[in-house]
Every structure is written in structure tokens, then in C-alpha cells.
Write a protein that holds these residues in place. Structure first.
Motif, PDB file in Angstrom:
ATOM      1  N   ARG A  42       0.641  -1.276   0.520  1.00  0.00           N
ATOM      2  CA  ARG A  42      -0.198  -0.173  -0.132  1.00  0.00           C
ATOM      3  C   ARG A  42       0.990   1.444   0.269  1.00  0.00           C
ATOM      4  O   ARG A  42       1.550   0.978   0.366  1.00  0.00           O
ATOM      5  CB  ARG A  42      -0.848   0.177   1.013  1.00  0.00           C
ATOM      6  N   PRO A  43       0.643   2.365  -1.169  1.00  0.00           N
ATOM      7  CA  PRO A  43       1.450   3.543  -1.091  1.00  0.00           C
ATOM      8  C   PRO A  43       1.653   3.555   0.992  1.00  0.00           C
ATOM      9  O   PRO A  43       0.092   3.791   0.802  1.00  0.00           O
ATOM     10  CB  PRO A  43       0.693   4.914  -1.098  1.00  0.00           C
ATOM     11  N   LEU A  44       2.750   4.365   0.490  1.00  0.00           N
ATOM     12  CA  LEU A  44       2.725   5.413   2.511  1.00  0.00           C
ATOM     13  C   LEU A  44       1.451   6.607   2.825  1.00  0.00           C
ATOM     14  O   LEU A  44       1.209   6.927   4.056  1.00  0.00           O
ATOM     15  CB  LEU A  44       4.215   5.645   2.584  1.00  0.00           C
ATOM     16  N   GLY A  45       1.175   7.100   1.706  1.00  0.00           N
ATOM     17  CA  GLY A  45       0.711   8.024   2.131  1.00  0.00           C
ATOM     18  C   GLY A  45       1.145   9.470   2.064  1.00  0.00           C
ATOM     19  O   GLY A  45       0.525  10.495   2.104  1.00  0.00           O
ATOM     20  N   HIS A  46       2.224   9.722   1.978  1.00  0.00           N
ATOM     21  CA  HIS A  46       2.711  10.778   1.945  1.00  0.00           C
ATOM     22  C   HIS A  46       4.246  10.121   1.445  1.00  0.00           C
ATOM     23  O   HIS A  46       4.831   9.783   1.455  1.00  0.00           O
ATOM     24  CB  HIS A  46       3.542  11.356   3.455  1.00  0.00           C
ATOM     25  N   GLY A  47       4.250  11.168   0.626  1.00  0.00           N
ATOM     26  CA  GLY A  47       5.702  11.376  -0.977  1.00  0.00           C
ATOM     27  C   GLY A  47       6.081  10.128  -1.258  1.00  0.00           C
ATOM     28  O   GLY A  47       4.825   8.916  -1.185  1.00  0.00           O
ATOM     29  N   ARG A  48       6.814   9.253  -1.452  1.00  0.00           N
ATOM     30  CA  ARG A  48       7.319   8.013  -1.730  1.00  0.00           C
ATOM     31  C   ARG A  48       7.535   6.564  -1.459  1.00  0.00           C
ATOM     32  O   ARG A  48       7.387   7.191  -0.200  1.00  0.00           O
ATOM     33  CB  ARG A  48       8.745   7.959  -2.799  1.00  0.00           C
ATOM     34  N   GLY A  49       7.261   5.895  -1.545  1.00  0.00           N
ATOM     35  CA  GLY A  49       7.232   4.408  -1.185  1.00  0.00           C
ATOM     36  C   GLY A  49       6.254   3.405  -0.529  1.00  0.00           C
ATOM     37  O   GLY A  49       5.040   4.322  -1.036  1.00  0.00           O
ATOM     38  N   TYR A  50       6.566   2.609  -0.022  1.00  0.00           N
ATOM     39  CA  TYR A  50       5.094   1.657   0.633  1.00  0.00           C
ATOM     40  C   TYR A  50       5.441   1.025   1.531  1.00  0.00           C
ATOM     41  O   TYR A  50       6.106   0.841   2.209  1.00  0.00           O
ATOM     42  CB  TYR A  50       5.198   0.918  -1.063  1.00  0.00           C
ATOM     43  N   ARG A  51       3.993   0.474   1.574  1.00  0.00           N
ATOM     44  CA  ARG A  51       4.295   0.188   3.198  1.00  0.00           C
ATOM     45  C   ARG A  51       3.669  -1.618   2.704  1.00  0.00           C
ATOM     46  O   ARG A  51       3.029  -1.574   2.189  1.00  0.00           O
ATOM     47  CB  ARG A  51       2.665   0.300   4.010  1.00  0.00           C
ATOM     48  N   TYR A  52       4.451  -2.432   3.555  1.00  0.00           N
ATOM     49  CA  TYR A  52       4.214  -3.903   3.167  1.00  0.00           C
ATOM     50  C   TYR A  52       3.322  -4.356   3.892  1.00  0.00           C
ATOM     51  O   TYR A  52       4.107  -4.407   5.571  1.00  0.00           O
ATOM     52  CB  TYR A  52       5.310  -4.667   3.301  1.00  0.00           C
ATOM     53  N   LEU A  53       1.741  -4.980   3.974  1.00  0.00           N
ATOM     54  CA  LEU A  53       1.468  -5.934   5.270  1.00  0.00           C
ATOM     55  C   LEU A  53       1.519  -7.256   4.985  1.00  0.00           C
ATOM     56  O   LEU A  53       1.086  -7.741   3.713  1.00  0.00           O
ATOM     57  CB  LEU A  53       0.357  -4.534   5.252  1.00  0.00           C
TER      58      LEU A  53
END
Length: 90
Positions: A42-53
């Protein structure tokens, strides 16, 4: 997978818990986990990157990881000549 199940969510957090694995190999492994429905990104919601859940299937792996840890003799590690950095993802 162990790192994700223990609360690491970002690429950097996961990589810190898997010393010796290259960024490209970790990216490949995370993509494979997502492809097989074990994690979701899922996108982090701020800036670049993702959360892996972990998905429900991924969370079910916790008992397998605990059982493997209990089965292994205390302090056991494979001989250095056979060590594979991808094992750190488990």
C-alpha cells in the motif's frame, strides 16, 4: 516474512532486519510475496514508498515460523558456506 510479521512495514525497515541481502533481491522477494498473496503493498500516503503488510494468509505463517524456531537447536545456524541471504526473509 518474519520482519513483516514483527511489525516492519517499509522497505528500509525490512532491509535492516535482513543484513546481507541486496536491495534488488529484497525487491524481488517482496514482489513474489505480493504475487502469491502473502503480503500486500500500500502507498505510504506521503511522498514515495510503500507499506508491506501481511495478508490473512501471510499472518497464518506466524505459527510456522514459531514452530521452525522451536524445532531448531539453540544457536543453530547453517554453515557459512551454505548461508543464503534470502533465508533472512523467512
Amino acid at each position: 516474512m518474519r520482519n513483516i510479521l514483527m511489525g516492519c512495514e517499509t522497505f528500509t525497515q525490512i532491509q535492516r532486519g535482513a543484513p546481507g541481502i541486496s536491495r534488488s533481491l529484497l525487491a524481488q522477494r517482496l514482489a513474489a510475496l505480493e504475487c502469491h498473496g502473502i503480503t500486500e503493498r500500500r502507498p505510504l500516503g506521503h511522498g514515495r514508498g510503500y507499506r508491506y503488510l501481511p495478508t490473512e494468509t501471510g499472518r497464518d505463517l506466524w505459527s510456522v515460523l514459531v514452530a521452525a524456531g522451536e524445532w531448531a537447536p539453540a544457536g543453530w545456524r547453517p554453515p557459512p558456506s551454505t548461508w543464503n541471504p534470502t533465508w533472512a526473509l523467512l
